[in-house]
Design a protein around this motif. Structure first.
Motif, PDB file in Angstrom:
ATOM      1  N   ASP A 129     -20.340 -45.973  10.150  1.00 27.42           N
ATOM      2  CA  ASP A 129     -20.000 -46.746   9.080  1.00 27.42           C
ATOM      3  C   ASP A 129     -20.747 -46.313   7.754  1.00 27.42           C
ATOM      4  O   ASP A 129     -20.302 -46.184   6.733  1.00 27.42           O
ATOM      5  CB  ASP A 129     -20.212 -48.182   9.506  1.00 27.42           C
ATOM      6  N   ASP A 130     -22.055 -46.110   8.002  1.00 30.55           N
ATOM      7  CA  ASP A 130     -22.864 -45.904   7.063  1.00 30.55           C
ATOM      8  C   ASP A 130     -22.425 -44.581   6.325  1.00 30.55           C
ATOM      9  O   ASP A 130     -22.501 -44.347   5.262  1.00 30.55           O
ATOM     10  CB  ASP A 130     -24.329 -45.749   7.558  1.00 30.55           C
ATOM     11  N   ASP A 131     -22.199 -43.443   7.195  1.00 31.56           N
ATOM     12  CA  ASP A 131     -21.928 -42.011   6.420  1.00 31.56           C
ATOM     13  C   ASP A 131     -20.530 -42.257   5.936  1.00 31.56           C
ATOM     14  O   ASP A 131     -20.461 -41.869   4.832  1.00 31.56           O
ATOM     15  CB  ASP A 131     -21.663 -41.141   7.411  1.00 31.56           C
ATOM     16  N   CYS A 133     -19.113 -45.030   4.419  1.00 32.90           N
ATOM     17  CA  CYS A 133     -19.318 -45.871   3.118  1.00 32.90           C
ATOM     18  C   CYS A 133     -19.995 -44.935   2.118  1.00 32.90           C
ATOM     19  O   CYS A 133     -19.497 -45.063   0.908  1.00 32.90           O
ATOM     20  CB  CYS A 133     -20.284 -46.946   3.518  1.00 32.90           C
ATOM     21  N   ARG A 134     -21.042 -44.186   2.454  1.00 33.33           N
ATOM     22  CA  ARG A 134     -21.520 -43.398   1.624  1.00 33.33           C
ATOM     23  C   ARG A 134     -20.667 -42.412   0.924  1.00 33.33           C
ATOM     24  O   ARG A 134     -20.589 -41.955  -0.296  1.00 33.33           O
ATOM     25  CB  ARG A 134     -22.765 -42.520   2.171  1.00 33.33           C
TER      26      ARG A 134
END
Length: 272
Positions: A129-131, A133-134
């Motif tokens: 999710d973090d990747d 979103c970035r």
């Protein structure tokens, strides 16, 4: 009514049996999205001359952008843009860029080449999710339209519906213009299509029951049966993708009741 291609052949005589089609571009919904699987410049011009009013976005499919020369790809993108058609990268080329640690450089080159939209997906690779979103944040910060795709390409890796819904809601909450539901070109055993190529209505109903705005969803529907299902379910202004360029006019006819499949709905009083 006049449009970009001049007076219509039967203007003032015949009207669309199914009314309410959004004709003027840019459309906010009711979009038709095609995949360019390797058209020549001459073929692009032929598509534009016949279909430009009915195509909203073209995806340079898969990772095929890597195969073209820079000058050729710039010329192809410019031809689409001059016809008021948005162009985006395929999700796969972005996955390759991320996998090779070159995503920032990839986006810079997309800007230089003339892409106006970027697709973000993890149909083959795995993204946290973090990747993801970035990546979405970077794409939008650089001024691209950001389109995402949810779903896995391999039949044995399909997402549970609850997870697919979670991912779609995540992407839409981040401000992407649309989230596409994966089906691949085969429309068999992927996404909301069963192994025979039939849309699983229960899955679509579950997704809609989750409160997702259908105007911000795009359904990959490369087959007539799939297109007809979504038109009957959502109406003529549903967003449809993975449409073959030689079937754009046929799809527009399906949307407007100019084919027996949807004209029958009018005849039977099921639509107005």
């Amino acid at each position: 009514m006049q449009n970009a291609i001049g007076k219509m052949a039967f203007e003032g005589i015949l009207t669309h049996p199914m009314t309410g089609r959004i004709m003027e571009k840019p459309r906010t919904y009711g979009k038709t999205v095609c995949s360019d699987l390797g058209l020549s410049l001459a073929e692009v011009q032929n598509v534009i001359s016949n279909c430009a009013p009915y195509i909203d976005r073209v995806k340079i499919a898969f990772g095929t952008g890597v195969i073209y020369s820079e000058d050729y790809l710039k010329a192809k993108l410019a031809a689409y843009h001059n016809a008021n058609i948005v162009t985006n990268t395929g999700g796969t080329i972005g996955e390759i860029a991320f996998m090779q640690g070159k995503y920032d450089e990839f986006l810079e080159q997309c800007k230089q080449l003339g892409f106006t939209a970027i697709e973000i997906s993890d149909g083959t690779i795995q993204l946290s999710d973090d990747d993801r979103c970035r990546m979405i944040e970077k794409v939008m910060k650089m001024g691209f339209e950001c389109c995402t795709e949810v779903g896995k390409k391999m039949e044995d890796e399909q997402l549970e519906m609850k997870e697919a819904i979670r991912q779609i809601k995540r992407d839409l909450s981040l401000g992407v213009s649309t989230c596409t539901v994966e089906s691949r070109g085969s429309a068999k055993g992927v996404g909301v299509f069963d192994k025979y190529g039939k849309v699983k209505a229960d899955d679509v109903e579950e997704m809609m029951a989750a409160g997702i705005d259908q105007k911000r969803l795009t359904w990959e529907a490369p087959t007539k049966d799939g297109q007809e299902f979504f038109i009957n379910y959502f109406g003529i202004n549903v967003n449809l993708a993975n449409v073959r360029v030689n079937e754009v006019i046929a799809l527009e006819g399906l949307r407007c009741g100019l084919r027996g499949d949807t004209l029958a709905k009018v005849v039977r009083g099921l639509v107005q």
